[in-house]
Structure formats: structure tokens, C-alpha cells
Design an enzyme around this catalytic site. Structure first.
Site, PDB file in Angstrom:
ATOM      1  N   GLY A  24       0.808  -1.210   0.000  1.00 43.03           N
ATOM      2  CA  GLY A  24       0.000   0.000   0.000  1.00 43.03           C
ATOM      3  C   GLY A  24       0.843   1.262   0.000  1.00 43.03           C
ATOM      4  N   GLY A  74      -0.530   4.414   0.621  1.00 45.65           N
ATOM      5  CA  GLY A  74      -1.232   5.498   1.305  1.00 45.65           C
ATOM      6  C   GLY A  74      -0.320   6.123   2.343  1.00 45.65           C
ATOM      7  N   PHE A  75      -0.897   6.873   3.258  1.00 45.14           N
ATOM      8  CA  PHE A  75      -0.089   7.541   4.272  1.00 45.14           C
ATOM      9  C   PHE A  75       0.711   6.550   5.114  1.00 45.14           C
ATOM     10  CE2 PHE A  75      -3.278  10.930   3.557  1.00 45.14           C
ATOM     11  CZ  PHE A  75      -2.408  11.988   3.341  1.00 45.14           C
ATOM     12  N   GLY A  76       0.065   5.461   5.543  1.00 44.85           N
ATOM     13  CA  GLY A  76       0.753   4.484   6.379  1.00 44.85           C
ATOM     14  C   GLY A  76       1.936   3.860   5.676  1.00 44.85           C
ATOM     15  N   VAL A 132      -2.000  -6.988  -4.659  1.00 42.55           N
ATOM     16  CA  VAL A 132      -1.683  -8.148  -3.831  1.00 42.55           C
ATOM     17  C   VAL A 132      -2.894  -9.069  -3.775  1.00 42.55           C
ATOM     18  CG1 VAL A 132      -1.091  -8.940  -1.507  1.00 42.55           C
ATOM     19  CG2 VAL A 132       0.057  -6.935  -2.478  1.00 42.55           C
ATOM     20  N   GLU A 168     -18.366  18.130   2.973  1.00 46.96           N
ATOM     21  CA  GLU A 168     -17.514  18.943   2.108  1.00 46.96           C
ATOM     22  C   GLU A 168     -17.953  18.850   0.649  1.00 46.96           C
ATOM     23  OE1 GLU A 168     -13.505  18.729   4.930  1.00 46.96           O
ATOM     24  OE2 GLU A 168     -13.793  17.260   3.341  1.00 46.96           O
ATOM     25  N   ASP A 192      -5.861   2.505   8.022  1.00 46.06           N
ATOM     26  CA  ASP A 192      -7.298   2.206   8.036  1.00 46.06           C
ATOM     27  C   ASP A 192      -7.612   0.738   8.266  1.00 46.06           C
ATOM     28  OD1 ASP A 192      -7.605   4.847   7.506  1.00 46.06           O
ATOM     29  OD2 ASP A 192      -8.228   4.609   5.428  1.00 46.06           O
ATOM     30  N   ALA A 228      -6.218  10.084   8.200  1.00 44.68           N
ATOM     31  CA  ALA A 228      -4.838  10.230   7.754  1.00 44.68           C
ATOM     32  C   ALA A 228      -3.825  10.355   8.900  1.00 44.68           C
ATOM     33  CB  ALA A 228      -4.737  11.419   6.808  1.00 44.68           C
TER      34      ALA A 228
END
Length: 457
Positions: free
Chosen positions: A17, A19-21, A85, A180, A318, A329
Site C-alpha cells: 500500500g 497510502g499515508f501508512g 496483492v 464537504e 485504516d 490520515a
């Protein structure tokens, strides 16, 4: 079909992944005595909190998506592999990924699973065909096409009922993303597009926000949720709370209130922002290790973010279920950073006894949701201090600029924002039919591929 096995001498860390992690974990290992392989199904790191601004024409894709290879190009111990994966074998410590017709099997010493979350339709996956979520670039571009094409089609129509349907925009989910999104559609219709059409008045567009919860922005409480609702209604958003979506089709959707009364809302553009479910990779490791999953499919982790019986397999972002750590995040960034530091330390010290690990501690910095220009609500400093209005709005801008990857992205995003907020204009209002139809076309191709594969046995 090709198969490739990674054989590395140094401690090998595989990260699933981007993403942020995943990205923050990889960056924390930059100077560690390890080799890092980042496997991601997309070529880019995506700043998901700003997807709605791509969908509503404020930002371009390039401002919120940076290629993984560019982020990690100066990190000599890191390799990036494109692939989805499809299997994790914790016994043999391998990860299998696929990209096009190529299969790659990568061995690991430590595994960090940061595959994030997907849109959840609460068991009604067929809703996705007509109500895209807000998780990918493809979703954002499809929604931009839908939103702007709705005005174009209404301009061509001479039927008042059809015009009303085309100019009805329904957002499902009154969390930060839904709030938003609804606010930006209202501003697009009532400010940006005013005077651009001759047969319709864009400001007459109907924007509907639907949620089964009794409050807007439920985690922020009744007071802030009430302020958010009043602000939304002031800019023309119709808020339907305690209301469930029971069906979605091409022409609109059916909703049911808490008394059980059903009604249909004709609408061309439907946006789903109502829930998330963790990556299905969690189920794969849970079945092999006996680890539990929560209702959203997140993996219940130990205090050091490992899973049951696997001191070298970590879940971050997440996908992890730990106490009350939210799926946002900052939590992904903190958990990815924690695991990166932990692995770096243990490799350097040749330590690694799980009992010696300090538990992960999440620092709650609060959260803020933008409702409209110069208006936001939220809580900061551990969720203890409420912020609203212009102050909250400027804080939101500063926080999001800080977390954007790359100086260029921060600079260009600030320019886009300044232009949009000062002039009410938007520079990203071009759309193509391919953006709207591409996702469904790809899904149909994948479905045909599945059917064409020979069945086992």
C-alpha cells in the site's frame, strides 16, 4: 505469465500500500540497514481528503497524487513494484501480487500491511454502479464528469421535470467527506456557474445530503453538528437525517425515514460517502492466524500493531482496529511512522523481542471539516477545543497544505485555492465522456476475464 521471487541478503521489509501508512513507514526506513519493497496497486500516493476538490473542479489530479517512484527515488534501499496483492502466506513469508499478466512472489522478513479501506455500501454493492464513492482518482474524475454533465444536459432539455432531475445532486453520508462534497456542489452551482448558461439557472440546482444518523458530522457532537447543518442549509443544501437509502438506480434513489415512509428522489448525479470497509487482505491474514476482524473488516492488532502469533507482520492505517484509533490520515501517518522506527531500531540492535516493544500511542490532534468558503467546524488539540467559522477554515487550509507531499504540490495547491476563493472561479472544469464511462468499462472487462478463466476441478 511470469513469476519473480525476491531474494535479498539484508533484512527485507515488504510494505503493501502507498497510502499515508505505507509511504511514511517506507520513509522512516530510509537510513535503516534493510531493503524495502513497496507494493501498490496504483502508481501514486493519493491525498484522499482532497478528492472532493478534484471532483468539483478546484484542484487538478497532479496536486493530490504524486508518483510513488518520485517520492522514493532518492531512497536507495527502496524498490517500488506495481501490483495488486492477491495473496499473503504468513507461514512461508511471501506476498503474491499481480500486474496485468505478470505475477510476482516477494519474500519478506517483516511485513507492513497498509492497504487502506474501500467504499462500503453496507451489503448493497450494486449501488456502486450508479453512486460512485470517493476513494480513487477515477471516482473523482467520474464524479466531476457527472456533476458538470448534469448542467450541460439540463441546458439541452426542454422538459422541466427532466431538468429538475438533472439538476438534483444527492450526496449520501453526512461525515466530513459528504459535508464537504455537498457544500462544494452548492457553491459550484450558486457561484462559479452563474451566468454561464442560457436555458437554465444553475443556482436553482437542488443539493441533498442524506444520512441515517440523527446528526451531521456525528463524531463532533450535537453542537458542532448543528452548526454545520445550519450552515449547509444557509447555502442551499437540503439535509435529510434519520434517512436510509434503500435503492439506487440510474434515474435516482429511494430513501426511507425513521417512521418507515419511503419516497423516491429523482437525480442524475449520486455520490456515495456513507461508509468504508477495510481491504480484503485483512481477511486473508485473519484466516491464517486466527486474528479477529471488526465489523468494518479491520484487523484487531496487538499494542505493537502486530497480529496474533506474528511478531513480524504489522497492520497500519485504516486496516487496523486498536482501541478508539480512528481511520483517518493522522492515524495512518503515526502508525506507519511507529512501525518504521520500530523495525529500524530492532534491526540496528539485533533485538526484536516483542515483549520489549513500547506500545503504539495515538496522538489525537482533532479533526476539521470544511462546509463552505470561510466556514468550517471541528475540534483540535485532542478534540477538546472546538473551532468554527473563518478560524477553523484557515486551520483546515494550513493542516492540509502541511500533509501534502512535495513542495511543488503545496505551492500549486495554494495558488489554485487563492484563485478559487478570491474569484469564485475554478480552473478544472473540463470533463470527458471517457471519465464517466471508464470505470464501468473496466469492470465489465474484468468480469469477462473472470468468466473466461477455466474453472478448477
Amino acid at each position: 505469465m511470469g513469476t519473480q521471487a525476491a531474494q535479498l541478503e539484508r533484512h527485507h521489509v515488504v510494505i503493501i500500500g502507498s497510502g499515508f501508512g505505507g509511504i511514511f513507514a517506507a520513509q522512516k526506513l530510509k537510513h535503516a540497514n534493510v531493503d524495502v519493497t513497496l507494493i501498490a496497486r496504483t502508481t501514486h500516493h493519493l491525498f484522499q481528503p482532497l478528492l472532493y476538490q478534484v471532483a468539483t473542479g478546484i484542484l487538478s489530479v497532479g496536486e493530490i497524487a504524486v508518483p510513488n517512484r518520485i517520492i522514493l527515488r532518492k531512497q536507495k534501499n527502496a524498490q517500488v513494484l506495481l501490483g495488486k496483492v492477491v495473496d499473503i502466506d504468513v507461514r512461508n513469508q511471501t506476498v503474491t501480487s499481480e500486474a496485468s499478466d505478470h505475477t510476482t512472489v516477494t519474500s519478506y522478513d517483516s511485513l507492513i500491511i497498509a492497504a487502506g479501506a474501500e467504499q462500503s455500501y453496507f451489503g448493497n454493492d450494486h449501488f456502486a454502479r450508479f453512486a460512485p464513492g470517493m476513494k480513487t482518482i477515477d471516482h473523482a474524475l467520474e464524479l466531476r464528469g457527472k456533476i458538470l454533465t448534469a448542467f450541460e444536459r439540463a441546458e439541452l432539455s426542454e422538459d422541466p421535470q427532466e431538468q429538475a432531475r438533472l439538476l438534483t445532486f444527492v450526496v449520501v453520508g453526512a461525515g466530513p467527506t459528504g459535508v464537504e462534497m455537498a457544500g462544494q456542489i452548492a457553491e459550484l452551482a450558486r457561484q462559479t456557474l452563474v451566468g454561464a448558461f442560457r436555458n437554465i439557472d444553475p443556482s436553482m440546482a437542488r443539493v441533498v445530503l442524506v444520512d441515517a444518523a440523527p446528526l451531521v458530522l456525528p463524531p463532533m457532537g450535537e453542537k458542532l453538528g448543528g452548526k454545520a447543518q445550519r450552515r449547509l442549509e444557509k447555502i442551499g443544501v437540503e439535509v435529510l437525517l434519520d434517512t436510509f437509502v434503500t435503492d439506487v438506480d440510474e434515474g435516482g434513489l429511494v430513501v426511507k425515514d425513521k417512521e418507515g415512509n419511503e419516497r423516491r428522489i429523482p437525480a442524475y448525479a449520486k455520490i456515495w460517502a456513507a461508509g468504508v470497509s477495510a481491504s480484503s487482505l485483512g481477511k486473508i491474514v485473519a484466516e491464517q492466524t486466527g486474528t479477529e476482524l471488526d465489523r468494518a473488516g479491520r484487523v484487531r492488532v496487538n499494542p505493537d500493531l502486530t497480529i496474533k502469533g506474528q511478531s513480524n507482520v504489522f497492520i497500519v492505517g485504516d486496516m487496523m482496529a486498536l482501541d478508539d484509533v480512528p481511520g483517518i490520515a493522522p492515524a495512518a501517518i503515526q502508525s506507519g511512522t511507529y512501525v518504521g522506527k520500530l523495525i529500524k531500531s530492532e534491526v540496528a540492535e539485533s533485538a526484536g523481542a516483542p515483549g520489549d516493544r513500547k506500545p503504539f500511542k495515538y496522538l489525537d490532534k482533532g479533526s476539521i471539516a470544511v462546509i463552505s468558503k470561510y466556514s468550517a467546524v471541528g475540534r483540535v488539540i485532542g478534540g477538546k477545543i472546538p473551532v468554527t467559522g473563518v478560524v477553523g477554515w484557515f486551520m483546515w487550509l494550513a493542516i492540509h497544505l502541511f500533509y501534502l507531499v512535495g513542495f511543488k504540490n503545496r505551492y500549486s495547491t495554494l495558488l489554485y485555492w487563492t484563485f478559487a476563493f478570491v474569484s469564485n472561479a475554478r480552473t478544472q472544469l473540463n470533463v470527458t465522456e471517457q471519465w464517466m464511462l471508464g470505470r464501468q468499462a473496466i469492470e465489465e472487462v474484468e468480469e469477462r476475464k473472470k468468466k473466461s478463466k477455466p474453472q478448477a476441478g
